[in-house]
Design a protein around this motif. Structure first.
Motif, PDB file in Angstrom:
ATOM      1  N   PHE A   1       1.039   4.150  -3.025  1.00  0.00           N
ATOM      2  CA  PHE A   1       0.628   5.525  -2.714  1.00  0.00           C
ATOM      3  C   PHE A   1       1.798   6.484  -2.910  1.00  0.00           C
ATOM      4  O   PHE A   1       1.608   7.623  -3.369  1.00  0.00           O
ATOM      5  CB  PHE A   1       0.114   5.612  -1.276  1.00  0.00           C
TER       6      PHE A   1
ATOM      7  N   GLU B   1     -15.238   4.986  -0.179  1.00  0.00           N
ATOM      8  CA  GLU B   1     -13.936   4.497  -0.630  1.00  0.00           C
ATOM      9  C   GLU B   1     -13.987   4.006  -2.076  1.00  0.00           C
ATOM     10  O   GLU B   1     -12.963   4.017  -2.772  1.00  0.00           O
ATOM     11  CB  GLU B   1     -13.443   3.363   0.269  1.00  0.00           C
TER      12      GLU B   1
ATOM     13  N   ASN C   1     -12.637   6.568  -4.198  1.00  0.00           N
ATOM     14  CA  ASN C   1     -11.269   6.987  -3.889  1.00  0.00           C
ATOM     15  C   ASN C   1     -10.322   6.260  -4.847  1.00  0.00           C
ATOM     16  O   ASN C   1     -10.107   5.055  -4.700  1.00  0.00           O
ATOM     17  CB  ASN C   1     -10.935   6.643  -2.437  1.00  0.00           C
TER      18      ASN C   1
ATOM     19  N   TRP D   1      -5.457  12.541   2.212  1.00  0.00           N
ATOM     20  CA  TRP D   1      -5.655  11.392   1.329  1.00  0.00           C
ATOM     21  C   TRP D   1      -4.980  10.149   1.883  1.00  0.00           C
ATOM     22  O   TRP D   1      -5.491   9.030   1.766  1.00  0.00           O
ATOM     23  CB  TRP D   1      -5.098  11.723  -0.051  1.00  0.00           C
ATOM     24  N   THR D   2      -3.828  10.338   2.514  1.00  0.00           N
ATOM     25  CA  THR D   2      -3.101   9.216   3.114  1.00  0.00           C
ATOM     26  C   THR D   2      -3.947   8.525   4.180  1.00  0.00           C
ATOM     27  O   THR D   2      -4.050   7.296   4.221  1.00  0.00           O
ATOM     28  CB  THR D   2      -1.785   9.705   3.740  1.00  0.00           C
TER      29      THR D   2
ATOM     30  N   GLY E   1       0.816  -1.213   0.000  1.00  0.00           N
ATOM     31  CA  GLY E   1       0.000   0.000   0.000  1.00  0.00           C
ATOM     32  C   GLY E   1       0.846   1.257   0.000  1.00  0.00           C
ATOM     33  O   GLY E   1       0.580   2.210  -0.750  1.00  0.00           O
TER      34      GLY E   1
ATOM     35  N   THR F   1      -7.160   6.695   2.912  1.00  0.00           N
ATOM     36  CA  THR F   1      -6.944   5.451   2.165  1.00  0.00           C
ATOM     37  C   THR F   1      -6.453   4.367   3.113  1.00  0.00           C
ATOM     38  O   THR F   1      -5.546   4.608   3.905  1.00  0.00           O
ATOM     39  CB  THR F   1      -5.888   5.676   1.055  1.00  0.00           C
TER      40      THR F   1
ATOM     41  N   THR G   1      -5.841  -1.445  -3.592  1.00  0.00           N
ATOM     42  CA  THR G   1      -6.547  -2.720  -3.455  1.00  0.00           C
ATOM     43  C   THR G   1      -6.195  -3.661  -4.594  1.00  0.00           C
ATOM     44  O   THR G   1      -6.009  -4.872  -4.392  1.00  0.00           O
ATOM     45  CB  THR G   1      -8.068  -2.494  -3.410  1.00  0.00           C
TER      46      THR G   1
ATOM     47  N   MET H   1      -7.136   6.074  -5.129  1.00  0.00           N
ATOM     48  CA  MET H   1      -6.000   5.395  -4.525  1.00  0.00           C
ATOM     49  C   MET H   1      -6.418   4.136  -3.781  1.00  0.00           C
ATOM     50  O   MET H   1      -5.642   3.181  -3.689  1.00  0.00           O
ATOM     51  CB  MET H   1      -5.241   6.349  -3.598  1.00  0.00           C
ATOM     52  N   TYR H   2      -7.630   4.107  -3.250  1.00  0.00           N
ATOM     53  CA  TYR H   2      -8.140   2.865  -2.648  1.00  0.00           C
ATOM     54  C   TYR H   2      -8.234   1.783  -3.723  1.00  0.00           C
ATOM     55  O   TYR H   2      -7.864   0.625  -3.496  1.00  0.00           O
ATOM     56  CB  TYR H   2      -9.507   3.093  -2.012  1.00  0.00           C
TER      57      TYR H   2
END
Length: 273
Positions: free
Chosen positions: A89, A217, A220, A196-197, A85, A200, A227, A222-223
């Motif tokens: 990110f 989410e 989102n 945002w960090t 993760g 997520t 994922t 970045m989620y």
């Protein structure tokens, strides 16, 4: 009287033309230059690209895995969960943070040389992508130490990272254009990245979120990308068709928006940088 764009050596006709061999050559040279500058006078050099994600993973694993009890068995191996993760990110973080000021940073060059302006934010995103490649070594080390096998689904990882890179390029184009006219964007974006960090699920399980937040989410980006990376590497499952569509959709929207805003405003950059 010559216009500002003509003084800069770039006509309106040439302001946005498809990538040429010259652009590709410039991108390679800029990435190489940034790489050398990053590790100049460093004893360990490029090894830091491997050590940084490892050290960050160790710190976060100690804090959240022990003190805050986020070592939920449903997460799989928590160390691998964290590093997958964080590195994904970080790719977006580096690409946008560096790309945002790329036009302003290249102001002296843009005033003298005829060059496609989009090269600068794109180069910063590509440089972040190169750093991510080194972080794969750190991921491999953690998986080896934790005895987490690598399944055939990991072959899908390049797709997820490529979509994330396109998404980051779009954001870099957008932010680099906005920051030329509004310097406050640079300060605001650091706040957005921090929020945002935490928004997520990088170090905490998705399951602890209340229902309404779990629904949010889904929107989102970045989620979705984080994922996807975890699914194909850690959980060894093939993401759903919907997940693939979401990866492509977020990348396409970001890239399109970034290109439109950048192209519409690039002829005015010379007046503000």
């Amino acid at each position: 009287m010559q216009s500002a764009t003509t003084k800069a050596g770039v006509s309106a006709k040439d302001a946005w033309y498809p990538a040429s061999k010259r652009d590709i050559f410039i991108l390679k040279e800029l990435v190489s230059k940034d790489f050398k500058l990053k590790y100049r006078r460093s004893a360990l050099g490029v090894v830091w690209s491997v050590l940084n994600p490892l050290l960050m993973m160790l710190v976060m694993a100690a804090v959240f895995g022990s003190f805050m009890r986020y070592n939920d068995p449903t997460l799989g191996n928590y160390a691998v969960y964290l590093i997958l993760g964080n590195t994904a990110f970080q790719l977006m973080n580096d690409a946008t943070s560096q790309g945002m000021g790329s036009i302003i940073g290249a102001s002296s060059l843009l005033k003298k040389v005829k060059i496609n302006r989009y090269v600068f934010p794109v180069e910063k995103a590509l440089f972040a992508g190169v750093n991510y490649l080194f972080s794969l070594i750190a991921i491999a080390i953690v998986m080896l130490v934790e005895q987490v096998p690598l399944g055939v689904t990991a072959l899908l990882l390049p797709f997820g990272i490529l979509m994330l890179l396109f998404f980051s390029i779009g954001l870099s184009l957008l932010l680099s254009a906005l920051s030329v006219f509004f310097r406050d964007v640079m300060h605001l974006w650091s706040v957005v990245l921090t929020a945002w960090t935490y928004a997520t699920p990088l170090f905490y399980p998705f399951a602890i979120l209340p229902g309404w937040m779990q629904t949010l989410e889904r929107f989102n980006p970045m989620y979705v990308y984080v994922t996807y990376v975890r699914d194909v590497v850690l959980y060894q499952t093939v993401p759903s068709v919907g997940m693939h569509v979401a990866c492509v959709a977020f990348a396409a929207v970001s890239l399109l928006l970034g290109m439109v805003v950048f192209k519409k405003n690039q002829h005015k950059f010379i007046l503000f940088i």
